[in-house]
Scaffold this motif. Structure first.
Motif, short mmCIF file in Angstrom:
data_model
loop_
_atom_site.label_atom_id
_atom_site.label_comp_id
_atom_site.label_asym_id
_atom_site.label_seq_id
_atom_site.Cartn_x
_atom_site.Cartn_y
_atom_site.Cartn_z
N UNK A 59 11.00 1.91 -1.71
CA UNK A 59 10.50 3.40 -1.67
C UNK A 59 10.10 3.75 -0.38
N UNK A 60 9.62 3.07 0.36
CA UNK A 60 9.18 3.45 1.77
C UNK A 60 10.37 3.74 2.63
N UNK A 81 0.37 6.46 6.08
CA UNK A 81 1.64 5.71 5.44
C UNK A 81 2.04 6.34 4.08
N UNK A 82 0.69 6.78 3.40
CA UNK A 82 1.01 7.25 2.02
C UNK A 82 1.60 8.70 2.42
N UNK A 93 -9.85 7.47 -9.47
CA UNK A 93 -9.81 7.58 -8.05
C UNK A 93 -10.87 8.08 -7.57
N UNK A 100 -11.37 11.72 -11.89
CA UNK A 100 -10.55 10.92 -12.26
C UNK A 100 -11.12 9.34 -11.74
N UNK A 135 5.34 8.06 2.53
CA UNK A 135 5.96 7.86 1.40
C UNK A 135 5.97 8.88 0.34
N UNK A 194 -12.27 14.20 -4.69
CA UNK A 194 -10.83 14.00 -4.62
C UNK A 194 -10.23 14.94 -5.93
N UNK A 238 -4.30 12.22 -8.25
CA UNK A 238 -4.52 11.90 -7.02
C UNK A 238 -4.54 10.22 -7.02
N UNK A 239 -4.86 9.42 -8.16
CA UNK A 239 -4.95 8.14 -8.39
C UNK A 239 -3.64 7.39 -7.51
N UNK A 279 0.81 -1.25 0.06
CA UNK A 279 -0.04 -0.04 -0.11
C UNK A 279 0.91 1.29 -0.03
N UNK A 280 1.85 1.37 1.00
CA UNK A 280 2.65 2.46 0.88
C UNK A 280 3.51 2.75 -0.35
N UNK A 281 4.13 1.61 -0.88
CA UNK A 281 4.96 1.52 -1.89
C UNK A 281 4.30 1.89 -3.33
N UNK A 337 2.49 4.16 -3.95
CA UNK A 337 2.22 5.63 -4.31
C UNK A 337 3.70 6.02 -5.35
N UNK A 344 -3.83 17.83 -1.07
CA UNK A 344 -3.59 17.17 -2.44
C UNK A 344 -4.71 16.25 -2.78
N UNK A 345 -5.14 15.37 -1.84
CA UNK A 345 -6.18 14.51 -2.07
C UNK A 345 -7.68 15.44 -2.32
N UNK A 374 -2.47 8.05 -4.83
CA UNK A 374 -2.64 8.33 -3.31
C UNK A 374 -3.95 7.46 -2.98
N UNK A 375 -4.99 7.78 -3.65
CA UNK A 375 -6.24 7.19 -3.33
C UNK A 375 -6.51 5.60 -3.53
N UNK A 376 -5.85 5.34 -4.50
CA UNK A 376 -6.03 3.79 -4.93
C UNK A 376 -5.39 2.86 -4.14
N UNK A 377 -4.07 3.05 -3.57
CA UNK A 377 -3.32 2.36 -2.56
C UNK A 377 -4.44 2.28 -1.14
#
Lengths: 107, 527
Positions: free
Chosen positions: A94-95, B237-238, B340, B338, B241, B333, A50-51, A36-38, A40, B253-254, A53-56
């Motif tokens: 990347x994390x 977490x996001x 997302x 998009x 990263x 968002x 934003x995809x 999930x973190x990676x 991004x 940003x979101x 950020x949102x999809x993970x």
């Protein structure tokens, strides 16, 4: 729960059973968090930016479930463990890098 | 039909069973309170005797806000949030952003006022952080308690969200493993319970309810664990990263917050005109309004609307706060539509079931209750096969106690809410009522023999439900005639639901089955 069979799979030794517990339990949890973190870093940003950020965040339950059932259903638990570990390491890079940058910034 | 080897099927059955045995009772509490929480707005309106006006956000509010903002400290005039509560009052939160010393997080901080939409009078006012101040009024106690029990089991943050997130994942495992185990999915959907033996009948009912609720269970588990983990785990977490740990930057940003800033003082546009234009664009009354940078040249107004007729998701309209100009529809968002945004927008309607008004909510409640039934019958099946073992026998009593104890606790809390409303701290007494009635159920579970436990608890629950409308009205709640005259049919409807639920429980207690059987139509009568 429509079980009419023993709780422990028959014909399976303690070793593989323990391996499956470790792989499907803590390893899958850590791997899905790292994926999930990676994500991004490699997921496309999309038109709104934003995809990635949102999809993970949206897909975390699906990532966990996918890895969990793979670990559960693969005939060889160690092989599943190796694949999941590789996935965790690839996404963990990347994390770790981001955390290091953050620590240097804080220091 | 999915074909799996015997070994894999055995593993799936073991995981399906053990996950339910370990987490089943907690899962039941979360799913039951979730099913009840679908009607949280209706419960809120019922508990306070209905809404003062049908649509508080449709009332003129501009002049009142301009007066009130002068009464709050200058630092808190940065942003304003507006929405209507269950009692039909307008809630206005004048706030700024600062670090909460208790949590260490950046939060909204300001003054929240409950305003009568007819007179503009401030009914209550309190100053606090955003995480504390909302739903803290005396009339919010019952619905807030139910929602918090569902969302975080009343555990401290973030542990409560982790706990319910894990329970969501367990439910996901149960749903997927259930799907893989069922070799005859279509046939299972139409299986008729056989009255030949108790175990078979129970298994058939479990399979039947589970098969019909499979997709719903999957959707509920997926969206539920998303909501639990999104803010407690995903966002931090996001943010690490992608933003070096800056959660505020990640959120901005979101949400697509504009970066340009212009602090020049400019008079605010008329909010009533903005609301009217937004309602015309969206086809519904505003639900929530957020004004950023009040009285500045860079002020923006976001007006949120519930889904209009034929739509699955709601709309958010963006206005220039200084000129009142309509800037367009704002995606939930980012700044442009998009994939997302679409995926994120679907999470709410799928989890809360509010996309088609009361009808979809009722369907969601029924499916949620079916999931509770699947959880409890699954546990009973597991325990019935192991009833020779004293340890498993003890757990069987716990299943009865939790299955009845949770609704008994909730119904008891509702009684205590009516007793304390307008007389004492409702938040304290609702929590105390839930704990007290739960402890009473546990005591009954310890004292009564198992044979008598089921009927006693069902009767107790039935009595609590049936008495609820009487407690409400005897302690000063709105009578039916007054509620109907004020357009608050929801109060009467909720009273009827309570009495009906009580009658069903009393029938179960009397050993009659949950509803009358029509002899000529039942397979039992035909054989």
């Amino acid at each position: 729960m429509s079980a009419n069979t023993p709780d422990t799979p028959a014909g399976q030794g303690r070793g593989p059973l323990l391996a499956r517990w470790i792989v499907a339990g803590p390893l899958v949890l850590v791997a899905s968090i790292l994926v999930m973190a990676g994500m991004t870093a490699w997921f496309p940003e999309g038109a709104a930016g934003i995809n990635h950020l949102a999809f993970p965040i949206l897909l975390f339950p699906a990532i966990w479930a996918l890895l969990f059932f793979y670990a559960l259903l693969d005939a060889r638990p160690w092989r599943a463990g190796a694949v999941i570990l590789a996935l965790a390491v690839a996404n963990g890079v990347p994390v770790v890098s981001a955390v290091q940058t953050m620590m240097q910034g804080a220091g | 039909m999915i074909k799996l080897s015997q070994e894999r099927t055995r593993r799936l059955i073991a995981v399906h069973g053990w996950s339910a045995v370990i987490c089943g009772l907690f899962l039941y509490v979360v799913v039951l309170t979730g099913a009840v929480a679908v009607l949280v707005h209706e419960i809120g309106a019922w508990s306070v005797g209905g809404s003062k006006v049908a649509e508080p956000m449709a009332a003129p509010v501009d002049a009142t806000l301009r007066e009130l903002i002068e009464t709050v400290p200058e630092a808190q005039r940065e942003d304003v949030s507006l929405f209507g509560n269950a009692a039909g009052e307008i809630v206005a939160y004048f706030h700024t952003h600062q670090q909460n010393p208790a949590s260490g997080n950046m939060e909204d901080f300001g003054t929240l006022m409950d305003i009568d939409p007819r007179s503009g009078e401030v009914l209550r006012s309190r100053e606090d952080y955003g995480s504390e101040v909302f739903n803290a009024g005396p009339g919010d106690a019952l619905d807030r308690f139910i929602v918090d029990l569902h969302v975080n089991l009343h555990l401290p943050e973030p542990w409560g969200l982790y706990a319910t997130g894990i329970l969501g994942l367990v439910m996901l495992v149960a749903a997927i493993s259930g799907l893989l185990i069922h070799r005859h999915l279509i046939k299972d959907a139409f299986v008729a319970p056989r009255p030949t033996g108790a175990l078979l009948e129970k298994k058939d009912r479990h399979v039947l309810a589970g098969t019909w609720g499979l997709v719903f269970g999957f959707v509920l588990a997926f969206t539920g664990s998303f909501f639990s983990f999104a803010t407690a785990l995903g966002l931090p977490l996001v943010a690490i990263t992608a933003f070096g740990g800056d959660q505020v930057a990640a959120l901005e940003t979101l949400s697509g917050t504009p970066e340009a800033s212009d602090p020049a003082p400019v008079p605010m546009a008329n909010l009533d005109a903005i609301h009217a234009r937004s309602a015309a664009e969206a086809g519904s009354v505003p639900q929530f309004t957020s004004v950023s940078h009040w009285g500045r040249a860079d002020s923006q107004v976001l007006v949120f609307h519930a889904p209009s007729e034929g739509e699955l998701t709601g709309t958010t309209n963006l206005f220039d706060g200084a000129t009142g100009e309509f800037l367009g529809v704002k995606p939930s968002l980012g700044t442009v539509p998009s994939a997302g945004t679409v995926a994120f927008d679907l999470m709410g309607p799928l989890h809360f079931g509010h996309f088609a008004g009361l009808l979809s909510k009722i369907v969601w409640v029924c499916l949620g209750l079916a999931m509770c039934y699947v959880t409890i019958t699954g546990l009973q099946l597991w325990l019935q096969r192991r009833e020779e073992d004293p340890l498993w026998r003890r757990l069987a009593s716990s299943v009865e106690v939790v299955a009845y104890g949770t609704p008994i606790g909730l119904a008891g809390a509702a009684h205590v809410f009516f007793l304390s409303y307008g007389r004492a701290d409702t938040h304290y007494w609702v929590a105390s009522g839930f704990i007290g009635f739960s402890l009473l159920t546990i005591a009954l579970g310890l004292l009564l023999p198992r044979a008598a436990l089921h009927r006693t608890l069902a009767g107790f629950l039935g009595a609590l439900f049936v008495l609820l409308p009487f407690t409400r009205m005897l302690l000063g709640g709105t009578p039916w005639a007054e509620a109907l005259a004020g357009g608050n049919g929801v109060v009467v409807a909720m009273d009827c639901v309570m009495v009906l639920s009580g009658v069903i429980c009393c029938r179960v207690a009397a050993g009659l089955g949950w509803m009358p059987r029509f002899a000529a139509l039942t397979p039992r009568a035909a054989t």
